[in-house]
Design an enzyme around this catalytic site. Structure first.
Site, mmCIF file in Angstrom:
data_model
loop_
_atom_site.group_PDB
_atom_site.id
_atom_site.type_symbol
_atom_site.label_atom_id
_atom_site.label_comp_id
_atom_site.label_asym_id
_atom_site.label_seq_id
_atom_site.Cartn_x
_atom_site.Cartn_y
_atom_site.Cartn_z
ATOM 1 N N ASP A 25 0.825 -1.227 0.000
ATOM 2 C CA ASP A 25 0.000 0.000 0.000
ATOM 3 C C ASP A 25 0.850 1.263 0.000
ATOM 4 O OD1 ASP A 25 -2.022 -1.796 0.278
ATOM 5 O OD2 ASP A 25 -2.375 -1.419 2.416
ATOM 6 N N ASP A 71 0.454 -17.428 13.996
ATOM 7 C CA ASP A 71 0.312 -17.360 15.467
ATOM 8 C C ASP A 71 -1.135 -17.736 15.801
ATOM 9 O OD1 ASP A 71 0.116 -13.700 15.524
ATOM 10 O OD2 ASP A 71 -1.313 -15.226 14.919
ATOM 11 N N ASP A 76 -8.636 -10.788 10.337
ATOM 12 C CA ASP A 76 -10.067 -10.999 10.005
ATOM 13 C C ASP A 76 -10.501 -10.247 8.752
ATOM 14 O OD1 ASP A 76 -11.119 -8.576 12.560
ATOM 15 O OD2 ASP A 76 -9.761 -8.436 10.848
ATOM 16 N N GLY A 91 11.765 -14.506 21.013
ATOM 17 C CA GLY A 91 11.006 -15.086 19.900
ATOM 18 C C GLY A 91 9.882 -14.169 19.441
ATOM 19 N N HIS A 119 0.864 2.542 18.498
ATOM 20 C CA HIS A 119 0.064 1.785 19.472
ATOM 21 C C HIS A 119 0.632 0.376 19.653
ATOM 22 C CE1 HIS A 119 -3.824 0.352 21.347
ATOM 23 N NE2 HIS A 119 -3.379 -0.796 20.850
ATOM 24 N N GLU A 120 0.812 -0.341 18.558
ATOM 25 C CA GLU A 120 1.262 -1.740 18.661
ATOM 26 C C GLU A 120 2.656 -1.825 19.305
ATOM 27 O OE1 GLU A 120 -2.326 -2.917 17.282
ATOM 28 O OE2 GLU A 120 -0.784 -3.949 18.406
ATOM 29 N N HIS A 123 2.603 -1.975 22.894
ATOM 30 C CA HIS A 123 2.467 -3.349 23.409
ATOM 31 C C HIS A 123 3.828 -4.050 23.406
ATOM 32 C CE1 HIS A 123 -1.814 -3.149 23.616
ATOM 33 N NE2 HIS A 123 -2.051 -3.186 22.315
ATOM 34 N N HIS A 129 -3.759 -2.325 27.249
ATOM 35 C CA HIS A 129 -4.643 -1.240 26.796
ATOM 36 C C HIS A 129 -4.983 -0.267 27.924
ATOM 37 C CE1 HIS A 129 -5.909 -3.599 23.005
ATOM 38 N NE2 HIS A 129 -5.038 -2.661 22.715
ATOM 39 N N ASP A 290 22.745 31.776 8.128
ATOM 40 C CA ASP A 290 21.886 32.448 9.114
ATOM 41 C C ASP A 290 21.106 31.462 9.977
ATOM 42 O OD1 ASP A 290 22.673 34.820 7.980
ATOM 43 O OD2 ASP A 290 20.983 34.863 6.568
#
Lengths: 378, 81
Positions: A25, A71, A76, A91, A119-120, A123, A129, A290
């Protein structure tokens, strides 16, 4: 804010990260830049530092994936889950995964990669959260976030500092607190309406305003700026500077006076300096500059001399062809001569005498006119 | 119409069950959620979610709650292990 159960956190302050693959993207540089900027958000309020590796293991592995990706948490499809990340550890722990069924963008026309990555990566550093809707670590993506003025909320800062503390103020940290200089007749007054500056630079999330033999240091964690002698941090530097800028990806501040310039990292003046400004590619007709300003998105440095400006490519380490140009040509509304300049929150700030202009480089227009002293909390 | 309404209810119950299992530690074998039931583990989890996300804590699936649950978000749970 909350931390993960068991409060996992990194037991070291220097972490490596690796971008394992890229979304189609965005251009690769845009992904690189968004991730670097997202890490800088946390770097600025903690002792943590990050370096990127492009091979082998890394503490934080960043990848784009769709649906089941190895994982226990398959993505979704478009919408709903944008990404997820794992708390600090070996790991897969510390890793951040982004759902490539989203449309990743550098603005808010799609899902903003910088915002989700910040955000991630929170974590990946150990934050769970937050229930504070203003916090970056609030679980629901906020499409209304003003990217140009993005700031961590106090809740985010409290959370991450509960794990790692504030940026160190150790002796080798450039801004170990020496006593602030009392103001007096021979020292400039921060609240003088006519106050002007010799040079201004960012430094590790703070802003340094140089004036004669002194400088104010403005941290976003404190209201009052500190006021210090230049010589109390950098004895070998001259006073009455002409220009200064921070090359943030190198953690170096370049200081200019006359036809020379110095490089400093923390309190250390780097070996081999001062160098002549003509080594940067200025013509002999230029005896001094300058002002200087580094744009960390573009990785370019703007040098202002009289009514003209040059642009230096920090990646190629060379002055760009086609310069100098008239300042008025590309910065409409910004009058020569520029005393000092810096970039913050995606805006350019130009200082000339006691006046300051905020310039939006995207809209290519002046957005605010202020007093030069406005950052010093008068 | 009633048939469509039942299908829509079914979708909503599925959405709620998934959301609470993914983010609020609702046990996966919890009996399917029935909208009319006042108490029970699912209603408690709905309250917990509403509280965490700053919504009115009603235990009911009001429009604000359903709207919030459909917004893009992070896949990491909000509570629990």
């Amino acid at each position: 804010f909350t931390t993960f159960p068991g409060i996992p956190k990194w037991r070291k302050t220097h972490l490596t990260y690796r971008i394992m693959n890229y979304t189609l993207d965005l251009p690769r540089e845009a992904v690189d830049s968004a991730i670097e900027k997202a890490l800088n958000v946390w770097k600025e309020v903690t002792p943590l530092t990050f370096s990127r590796t492009d091979e082998g293991e890394a503490d934080i592995k960043i990848s784009f994936a769709v649906r089941d990706h190895g994982d226990f948490s398959p993505f979704d499809g478009p919408g709903n889950v944008l990404g997820h990340a794992y708390p600090p550890g070996p790991g897969i722990y510390g890793d951040a995964h982004f759902d490539d069924d989203e449309l990743w963008t550098s603005d808010t026309s799609g899902t903003n990669l910088f915002l989700v990555a910040a955000h991630e990566l929170g974590h990946s550093l150990g934050l769970f959260h937050s229930a504070d809707p203003r916090a970056l670590m609030y679980p629901v993506y906020n499409t209304l976030t003003d990217l140009a003025r993005f700031r961590l909320s106090q809740d985010d800062v409290d959370g991450i500092q509960s794990l790692y503390g504030a940026p160190p103020v150790s002796p080798d940290e450039p801004m170990a607190p020496t006593e602030s200089v009392p103001s007096g007749p021979e020292t400039p007054d921060a609240c003088d309406p006519a106050l002007s500056f010799d040079a201004i630079s960012t430094l590790r999330g703070e802003i340094l305003f140089f004036k004669d033999r002194h400088f104010w240091r403005k941290s976003f964690r404190t209201l009052e700026p500190g006021f210090f002698l230049i010589s109390s941090f950098w004895p070998s530097l001259p006073s009455g500077l002409d220009a200064a800028y921070e090359e943030t990806s190198k953690d170096i501040v370049f200081i200019f006076k006359g036809d020379q310039f110095w490089a400093i990292r923390g309190t250390e003046v780097q070996a081999g300096y001062p160098k002549g400004i003509h080594t940067l590619g200025f013509p002999e007709t230029v005896g001094k500059i300058d002002a200087a300003m580094f744009d960390k998105e573009k990785k370019k440095t703007f040098f202002f001399v009289g009514d003209k400006y040059w642009r230096f490519d920090e990646k190629r380490q060379s002055m760009e062809p086609g310069f100098p140009k008239q300042i008025a040509e590309d910065f409409p509304g910004v009058d020569p001569k520029v005393d000092a300049a810096f970039e913050a929150f995606g805006f350019y700030y130009f200082f000339s005498g006691s006046s300051q202009l905020e310039f939006d480089p995207n809209a290519r227009q002046v957005t605010h006119a202020l007093k030069s002293r406005s950052w010093l909390n008068c | 119409y009633p048939a469509d309404r039942a299908a829509e209810d079914e979708d909503i119950m599925e959405l709620v069950q998934q959301y609470l299992e993914n983010y609020y530690n609702l046990a996966k074998d919890t009996k399917p959620f029935v909208r009319r039931r006042e108490g029970g583990p699912v209603v408690e989890k709905i309250r917990e979610m509403q509280k965490f996300l700053g919504l009115a804590v009603t235990g009911k699936l009001d429009s604000d709650t359903l709207e919030m649950m459909r917004k893009p978000r992070c896949g990491v749970p909000d509570v629990g292990e």
